[in-house]
Structure formats: structure tokens, C-alpha cells
Write a protein that holds these residues in place. Structure first.
Motif, PDB file in Angstrom:
ATOM      1  N   GLY A  45       0.766  -1.232   0.000  1.00  0.00           N
ATOM      2  CA  GLY A  45       0.000   0.000   0.000  1.00  0.00           C
ATOM      3  C   GLY A  45       0.795   1.279   0.000  1.00  0.00           C
ATOM      4  O   GLY A  45       0.216   2.362  -0.156  1.00  0.00           O
ATOM      5  N   GLU A  46       2.104   1.205   0.147  1.00  0.00           N
ATOM      6  CA  GLU A  46       2.893   2.432   0.200  1.00  0.00           C
ATOM      7  C   GLU A  46       3.112   3.009  -1.198  1.00  0.00           C
ATOM      8  O   GLU A  46       3.072   2.300  -2.211  1.00  0.00           O
ATOM      9  CB  GLU A  46       4.246   2.186   0.870  1.00  0.00           C
ATOM     10  N   ILE A  47       3.363   4.306  -1.246  1.00  0.00           N
ATOM     11  CA  ILE A  47       3.768   4.965  -2.482  1.00  0.00           C
ATOM     12  C   ILE A  47       5.251   4.659  -2.715  1.00  0.00           C
ATOM     13  O   ILE A  47       6.059   4.750  -1.790  1.00  0.00           O
ATOM     14  CB  ILE A  47       3.540   6.482  -2.393  1.00  0.00           C
ATOM     15  N   PHE A  48       5.588   4.299  -3.946  1.00  0.00           N
ATOM     16  CA  PHE A  48       6.999   4.115  -4.281  1.00  0.00           C
ATOM     17  C   PHE A  48       7.428   5.179  -5.268  1.00  0.00           C
ATOM     18  O   PHE A  48       6.626   5.702  -6.049  1.00  0.00           O
ATOM     19  CB  PHE A  48       7.264   2.723  -4.860  1.00  0.00           C
ATOM     20  N   ILE A  49       8.709   5.481  -5.244  1.00  0.00           N
ATOM     21  CA  ILE A  49       9.317   6.429  -6.171  1.00  0.00           C
ATOM     22  C   ILE A  49      10.581   5.772  -6.712  1.00  0.00           C
ATOM     23  O   ILE A  49      11.553   5.580  -5.977  1.00  0.00           O
ATOM     24  CB  ILE A  49       9.659   7.759  -5.482  1.00  0.00           C
ATOM     25  N   LEU A  50      10.561   5.378  -7.974  1.00  0.00           N
ATOM     26  CA  LEU A  50      11.699   4.736  -8.609  1.00  0.00           C
ATOM     27  C   LEU A  50      12.545   5.799  -9.284  1.00  0.00           C
ATOM     28  O   LEU A  50      12.061   6.583 -10.095  1.00  0.00           O
ATOM     29  CB  LEU A  50      11.232   3.699  -9.631  1.00  0.00           C
ATOM     30  N   ILE A  51      13.844   5.813  -8.950  1.00  0.00           N
ATOM     31  CA  ILE A  51      14.746   6.887  -9.372  1.00  0.00           C
ATOM     32  C   ILE A  51      15.854   6.300 -10.244  1.00  0.00           C
ATOM     33  O   ILE A  51      16.848   5.780  -9.741  1.00  0.00           O
ATOM     34  CB  ILE A  51      15.371   7.600  -8.152  1.00  0.00           C
ATOM     35  N   PRO A  52      15.708   6.333 -11.567  1.00  0.00           N
ATOM     36  CA  PRO A  52      16.824   5.963 -12.437  1.00  0.00           C
ATOM     37  C   PRO A  52      17.796   7.128 -12.568  1.00  0.00           C
ATOM     38  O   PRO A  52      17.413   8.288 -12.411  1.00  0.00           O
ATOM     39  CB  PRO A  52      16.145   5.650 -13.770  1.00  0.00           C
ATOM     40  N   SER A  53      19.065   6.788 -12.842  1.00  0.00           N
ATOM     41  CA  SER A  53      20.086   7.830 -12.914  1.00  0.00           C
ATOM     42  C   SER A  53      21.227   7.362 -13.791  1.00  0.00           C
ATOM     43  O   SER A  53      21.449   6.160 -13.958  1.00  0.00           O
ATOM     44  CB  SER A  53      20.598   8.146 -11.507  1.00  0.00           C
ATOM     45  N   LEU A  54      21.935   8.313 -14.343  1.00  0.00           N
ATOM     46  CA  LEU A  54      23.154   8.009 -15.091  1.00  0.00           C
ATOM     47  C   LEU A  54      24.402   8.250 -14.258  1.00  0.00           C
ATOM     48  O   LEU A  54      25.526   8.131 -14.764  1.00  0.00           O
ATOM     49  CB  LEU A  54      23.211   8.845 -16.373  1.00  0.00           C
ATOM     50  N   THR A  55      24.217   8.603 -13.000  1.00  0.00           N
ATOM     51  CA  THR A  55      25.348   8.812 -12.084  1.00  0.00           C
ATOM     52  C   THR A  55      25.065   8.079 -10.774  1.00  0.00           C
ATOM     53  O   THR A  55      23.913   7.851 -10.398  1.00  0.00           O
ATOM     54  CB  THR A  55      25.573  10.304 -11.792  1.00  0.00           C
ATOM     55  N   ASN A  56      26.118   7.725 -10.092  1.00  0.00           N
ATOM     56  CA  ASN A  56      25.942   7.116  -8.774  1.00  0.00           C
ATOM     57  C   ASN A  56      26.105   8.171  -7.690  1.00  0.00           C
ATOM     58  O   ASN A  56      26.546   9.295  -7.935  1.00  0.00           O
ATOM     59  CB  ASN A  56      26.913   5.958  -8.560  1.00  0.00           C
ATOM     60  N   GLY A  57      25.726   7.817  -6.484  1.00  0.00           N
ATOM     61  CA  GLY A  57      25.793   8.740  -5.356  1.00  0.00           C
ATOM     62  C   GLY A  57      27.186   8.785  -4.758  1.00  0.00           C
ATOM     63  O   GLY A  57      28.174   8.498  -5.454  1.00  0.00           O
ATOM     64  N   PRO A  58      27.233   9.165  -3.485  1.00  0.00           N
ATOM     65  CA  PRO A  58      26.081   9.364  -2.596  1.00  0.00           C
ATOM     66  C   PRO A  58      25.406  10.727  -2.786  1.00  0.00           C
ATOM     67  O   PRO A  58      26.060  11.714  -3.076  1.00  0.00           O
ATOM     68  CB  PRO A  58      26.684   9.248  -1.207  1.00  0.00           C
ATOM     69  N   THR A  59      24.080  10.725  -2.632  1.00  0.00           N
ATOM     70  CA  THR A  59      23.297  11.951  -2.615  1.00  0.00           C
ATOM     71  C   THR A  59      22.700  12.100  -1.218  1.00  0.00           C
ATOM     72  O   THR A  59      21.796  11.349  -0.849  1.00  0.00           O
ATOM     73  CB  THR A  59      22.169  11.903  -3.664  1.00  0.00           C
ATOM     74  N   PRO A  60      23.200  13.032  -0.399  1.00  0.00           N
ATOM     75  CA  PRO A  60      22.712  13.151   0.991  1.00  0.00           C
ATOM     76  C   PRO A  60      21.233  13.536   1.020  1.00  0.00           C
ATOM     77  O   PRO A  60      20.799  14.490   0.363  1.00  0.00           O
ATOM     78  CB  PRO A  60      23.591  14.258   1.580  1.00  0.00           C
ATOM     79  N   LEU A  61      20.467  12.816   1.788  1.00  0.00           N
ATOM     80  CA  LEU A  61      19.059  13.153   1.926  1.00  0.00           C
ATOM     81  C   LEU A  61      18.848  14.398   2.775  1.00  0.00           C
ATOM     82  O   LEU A  61      17.779  15.008   2.734  1.00  0.00           O
ATOM     83  CB  LEU A  61      18.308  11.975   2.544  1.00  0.00           C
ATOM     84  N   SER A  62      19.868  14.792   3.490  1.00  0.00           N
ATOM     85  CA  SER A  62      19.753  16.016   4.293  1.00  0.00           C
ATOM     86  C   SER A  62      19.583  17.256   3.413  1.00  0.00           C
ATOM     87  O   SER A  62      19.169  18.308   3.899  1.00  0.00           O
ATOM     88  CB  SER A  62      20.991  16.179   5.175  1.00  0.00           C
ATOM     89  N   LEU A  63      19.899  17.120   2.103  1.00  0.00           N
ATOM     90  CA  LEU A  63      19.644  18.236   1.190  1.00  0.00           C
ATOM     91  C   LEU A  63      18.163  18.581   1.136  1.00  0.00           C
ATOM     92  O   LEU A  63      17.792  19.723   0.840  1.00  0.00           O
ATOM     93  CB  LEU A  63      20.140  17.889  -0.215  1.00  0.00           C
ATOM     94  N   PHE A  64      17.310  17.602   1.405  1.00  0.00           N
ATOM     95  CA  PHE A  64      15.870  17.792   1.301  1.00  0.00           C
ATOM     96  C   PHE A  64      15.151  17.600   2.627  1.00  0.00           C
ATOM     97  O   PHE A  64      14.028  18.067   2.792  1.00  0.00           O
ATOM     98  CB  PHE A  64      15.294  16.807   0.272  1.00  0.00           C
ATOM     99  N   ASP A  65      15.788  16.889   3.544  1.00  0.00           N
ATOM    100  CA  ASP A  65      15.191  16.622   4.853  1.00  0.00           C
ATOM    101  C   ASP A  65      16.294  16.707   5.902  1.00  0.00           C
ATOM    102  O   ASP A  65      17.048  15.758   6.085  1.00  0.00           O
ATOM    103  CB  ASP A  65      14.536  15.247   4.862  1.00  0.00           C
TER     104      ASP A  65
END
Length: 508
Positions: A45-65
Motif C-alpha cells: 500500500g505504500e507509495i513508491f518512487i523509482l529513481i533511475p540515474s546516469l550517475t551514482n551517489g552518494p546523494t545526501p538526503l539532508s539536502l531535502f530533509d
């Protein structure tokens, strides 16, 4: 139904809560002209968000939260391709991306990861594992996303029960020479990269065998150290436990032997040599074995079995459709007045696991050694490539010819030859397609080196008619290959001398 995430504020999407990992992402496909298919598993029942990319991380989530200290393993460069949806009542969803047959995209790495939303106290609930793969044109090869940690030669390659591939031992450059290693490294098709394991074999090994047992462990037998000293020692690697345990040693030191998994779980080892030093030809010939033995993992013990008629090396063996081990060709040693003489052989034998007897079977036409052997889906056996020649004059003739053994009729048929002569080729079943890849077009017996073959050839079953379909990226002497991605691609591992050690070929 498919949606694009640019319709939602990014700050609502990129966060994750602490807790158990429940989000799992798997990927299949990725060949240009078809699709890349993703299966998502998480909380129902949860919402999913699939994120394709041409680059790898890391991408800090603190940028948004600011309250989230974790990171994504992918970049945020492909926002228009992000996909939003709901996990169903079983916590599952599927997303497919059509891939244009655009050669300019060939070799481009693609990364993907998904998050679920909402979470508490952060905005989304889970971050999945990430996947990575190179976009590939059909019947073409790309480099893997991650490289092997060492330049691999003399290693063994073993496909594991979960689809990963073990690279064990081998040697790596050390100045103008090379040194054998005891390292274990695992290729993961989910990320197309290699991970060096913390556990190591009990000793260094090169030119050994590595056989996956019925319980998933890998039996590592024999091989040589950096000085060329052959060992009888054996290790058991347990991928689930992450341990290496010394096992009972073989009765004699062996390299260039064969190791075949039997239906009852034992491993049958045949022939090989305990001395590969051709600076002493008579000594090297006298060290070739006719003996065979079988390892029982239940008792951690070896049992001697029926010997081959003559000592044999550079032969091939596989489990035929009738349950016997078919042993073919190789270089055989004949003693005349106590002096060993070696020559190429056409002799074929079948070892019966039930009786332990070595049985006569029909010989194939022509002699050969250093060939490949594959049991086909119908139980018949295919033999391809290798070499014949004159060992006294050191004239070696690589072969393109192919033979097929009919198990029920006990007879060999000459079938279509490959376009390329290949010594030590890889002969693989890739989801019903026979693939001939790698091998040498010339051979120096003293060093077991030569000019590598680049062309890849394929054939359907049951008919054997070869078609050249693409080529490897680099010439890799004595490369080893294994099917991955359900047989849709072939992983090949072997150094070309420049540090590029691995590539993957798309079969279809």
C-alpha cells in the motif's frame, strides 16, 4: 500506470526513516532495443518512487530533509524519468522502461533505486538497495560498471546459486613478474561490480578448480603457488557464512585436472599434473596423473576410484545426460621402456558414479587437447576447439572443429566447425544458445599463452551451426566466462595486461 516525479516536490520524496530494510529492487533486461524491467518489493500500500540515474551517489538526503542523515546511492540527474506508483496488497510493483536501439547509448551505466513514502518521523519510509547495469547493444560487449580489484590470470570462475559469480585466486602483476593470490572476489549482476571478500583461501592458488556444491559452498582444489609448486590442499568457501575452511586434501597434488559435480553431491576429480615445469620435460611428463578420486562433502573425505588407462592432462570432462562423467581427449603419456612419451589423444572414457568403473566409449575423430566441453539440454555432449600437433617438434595446431557425442547411441558426429580456431575456449549454454567465447588462436605449451580470439560465436540447440555475433572488447588470454542475468549476458574475466579485467557480452 506510470507517473513522472517532476509533478511532486522533491522535498517530499527524498527521505527515509530508520528501521528494518523492507524495500528490495531487482532488475532484468537492459539490452538496447528491448526494455529495462524493475521489480519492486516493500510494504503493501505504500507509495513508491523509482529513481533511475546516469550517475551514482552518494546523494545526501539532508539536502531535502535536515532530519535524515542517510544518502541515496544514485544521482538526481534524470528527474523526468522518475516513476511514482503504489505497491499492491502483496507489496509489489513492476516498472519497465523501453530502451531505444541507439548505438550512442551503448556502454552507458544506468543506476536505479527506489524509496517509499510516507515515513515517520522522516518523509518517506524506506530506501531500497540500488542496481546498476551497462546499456548494451544486442550481440555486443561492454565493460562492467565496477572493475575487478586485481588483474586476473590463472583464476577460477564459479557461478553461485544466487546468480553471482566467484573469482578465486589467480595471479596479479608484481613488477616484471607476477604473484599468486589467495583472494576471493564476487561479481554481483545486480550492480555489475565486484566485491573483494574479507575471507581468503588457506593458501595462494592459480590454475586450480572451483566447483559449486549442491549446498551452495564452493570446493577449491589444488593449483600452484607463485613458484609453480603444485598443491594437494583443498578449501571450502561458504558464501552464506562468509567462511573458508580447509578440507581434506586430495591424494596427490594436482593442477590442470578436471572437477565434475555428481548428481549425488560428490565431486569427481580426474588426471592433471603435480609438476608443470617444462625445463625438465621428463620430470614434467612423469608427474602427469592417471588417477581419479571423488570428494564426499558429507564426510569431508576423498575416495580413490578407477584410474584412466594412461596419465592425462589438458583433457575435458562433464556430466553427460546418462549420469556418467564423459572424459575426452587431452595429452596422454605412454611409457616405453620406462621412458614417458606424450601425445595428443582422441581417447574418450565414461566414469560411472554408481559403480566407480571407468568404461570404454567411442573415441571422437581426430586428436585434441585444451578443448571445451558442454553437456547440451538433451543430454548429448559437445566438444569444440582445442589443438593437435607434434609435441616433439612443438608444432601446435589450434582447431576450429566440433564434435557431438550421442549418449544413447555411443557415437560421435562431426558437426559444423567454428569460424575461429580456439585453444582453451569457453563453451557455454546461455538460456538455450550455445556460445563459444575466448580462447587462443596460437598456443605456446611451455607458458600456456598465445594470441586471444576476439570473435564471439553462437549456435542454437539442437542443431549446431555457428554464427559470428560481435566480439569481445579486448584480447584476454585464457579468459574465463560464465552466463549471468539468466543467460542473457556472458561475464568474461581475464586480464589483457592493461588493467581492464572484466566485460559482459549481450547474447540477445
Amino acid at each position: 500506470m506510470r507517473h513522472h516525479l517532476f509533478l511532486l516536490p522533491a522535498a517530499l520524496l527524498l527521505a527515509t526513516a530508520a528501521g528494518a530494510q523492507t524495500a528490495v529492487l531487482t532488475r532484468s533486461g537492459g539490452v538496447l532495443g528491448t526494455s529495462a524491467d524493475f521489480a519492486l518489493q516493500g510494504d503493501p500500500g505504500e507509495i513508491f518512487i523509482l529513481i533511475p540515474s546516469l550517475t551514482n551517489g552518494p546523494t545526501p538526503l539532508s539536502l531535502f530533509d535536515p532530519g535524515d542523515s542517510r544518502s541515496l546511492a544514485v544521482g538526481l540527474d534524470q528527474i523526468p524519468l522518475w516513476t511514482i506508483g503504489f505497491l499492491n496488497g502483496a507489496g509489489q510493483a513492476a516498472v519497465s522502461y523501453p530502451l531505444a536501439a541507439e548505438p550512442a547509448l551503448h556502454g552507458l551505466p544506468v543506476y536505479a533505486q527506489f524509496v517509499t513514502w510516507p515515513g515517520n518521523p522522516t518523509r518517506v519510509d524506506d530506501i531500497s538497495n540500488y542496481t546498476a547495469f551497462p546499456l548494451t547493444m544486442p550481440e555486443a560487449s561492454t565493460y562492467t560498471v565496477g572493475e575487478v580489484s586485481k588483474e586476473a590470470t590463472g583464476h577460477a570462475l564459479t557461478r553461485l546459486a544466487d546468480g553471482r559469480v566467484l573469482v578465486s585466486g589467480g595471479s596479479k602483476p608484481l613488477g616484471a613478474s607476477s604473484v599468486a593470490v589467495n583472494e576471493l572476489e564476487v561479481f554481483d549482476p545486480a550492480t555489475y561490480s565486484f566485491t573483494l571478500r574479507p575471507e581468503v583461501m588457506s593458501q595462494v592458488r592459480t590454475a586450480h578448480t572451483a566447483t559449486r556444491l549442491a549446498d551452495g559452498r564452493v570446493l577449491l582444489c589444488g593449483g600452484a603457488d607463485s613458484a609453480g609448486v603444485i598443491t594437494a590442499s583443498v578449501d571450502l568457501w561458504d558464501p552464506a557464512a562468509g567462511t573458508v575452511t580447509p578440507a581434506a586434501p586430495m591424494s596427490v597434488a594436482r593442477t590442470q585436472h578436471t572437477a565434475t559435480l555428481l548428481p549425488d553431491g560428490r565431486v569427481f576429480v580426474a588426471g592433471g599434473t603435480s609438476d608443470f615445469d617444462f625445463s625438465d620435460p621428463l620430470g614434467a611428463l612423469a608427474a602427469i596423473h592417471a588417477t581419479t578420486e571423488a570428494y564426499n562433502p558429507s564426510t569431508n573425505s576423498w575416495s580413490p576410484s578407477a584410474s584412466l588407462p594412461k596419465p592425462r592432462v589438458m583433457h575435458a570432462a562433464s556430466l553427460a545426460g546418462d549420469g556418467r562423467v564423459l572424459i575426452t581427449g587431452g595429452i596422454e603419456v605412454t611409457y616405453i621402456l620406462g621412458i614417458p612419451f606424450a601425445d595428443f589423444s582422441a581417447d574418450c572414457r565414461a566414469w560411472n558414479p554408481t559403480t566407480g568403473a571407468m568404461q570404454d566409449v567411442s573415441d571422437f575423430s581426430g586428436v585434441r587437447a585444451g578443448h571445451a566441453q558442454l553437456t547440451l539440454a538433451d543430454g548429448d555432449v559437445l566438444v569444440a576447439g582445442g589443438a593437435d600437433g607434434n609435441l616433439i617438434t612443438q608444432v601446435i595446431n589450434p582447431l576450429a572443429s566440433v564434435r557431438r557425442y550421442d549418449v544413447s547411441a555411443n557415437s560421435w558426429a562431426n558437426v559444423a566447425s567454428m569460424a575461429n580456431a580456439r585453444v582453451y575456449p569457453n563453451l557455454l549454454d546461455a538460456a538455450g544458445t550455445v556460445v563459444a567465447i575466448g580462447g587462443l588462436s596460437t598456443l605456446d605449451l611451455a607458458t600456456l599463452t598465445g594470441a586471444p580470439v576476439l570473435d564471439v560465436e553462437t549456435s542454437g540447440q539442437p542443431a549446431i551451426a555457428w554464427t559470428t555475433n560481435g566480439a569481445m572488447l579486448l584480447g584476454r588470454p585464457l579468459v574465463l566466462s560464465a552466463p549471468i542475468d539468466g543467460g542473457r549476458r556472458i561475464l568474461s574475466v581475464g586480464s589483457d595486461g592493461t588493467g581492464q579485467t572484466a566485460e559482459a557480452y549481450a547474447v540477445q
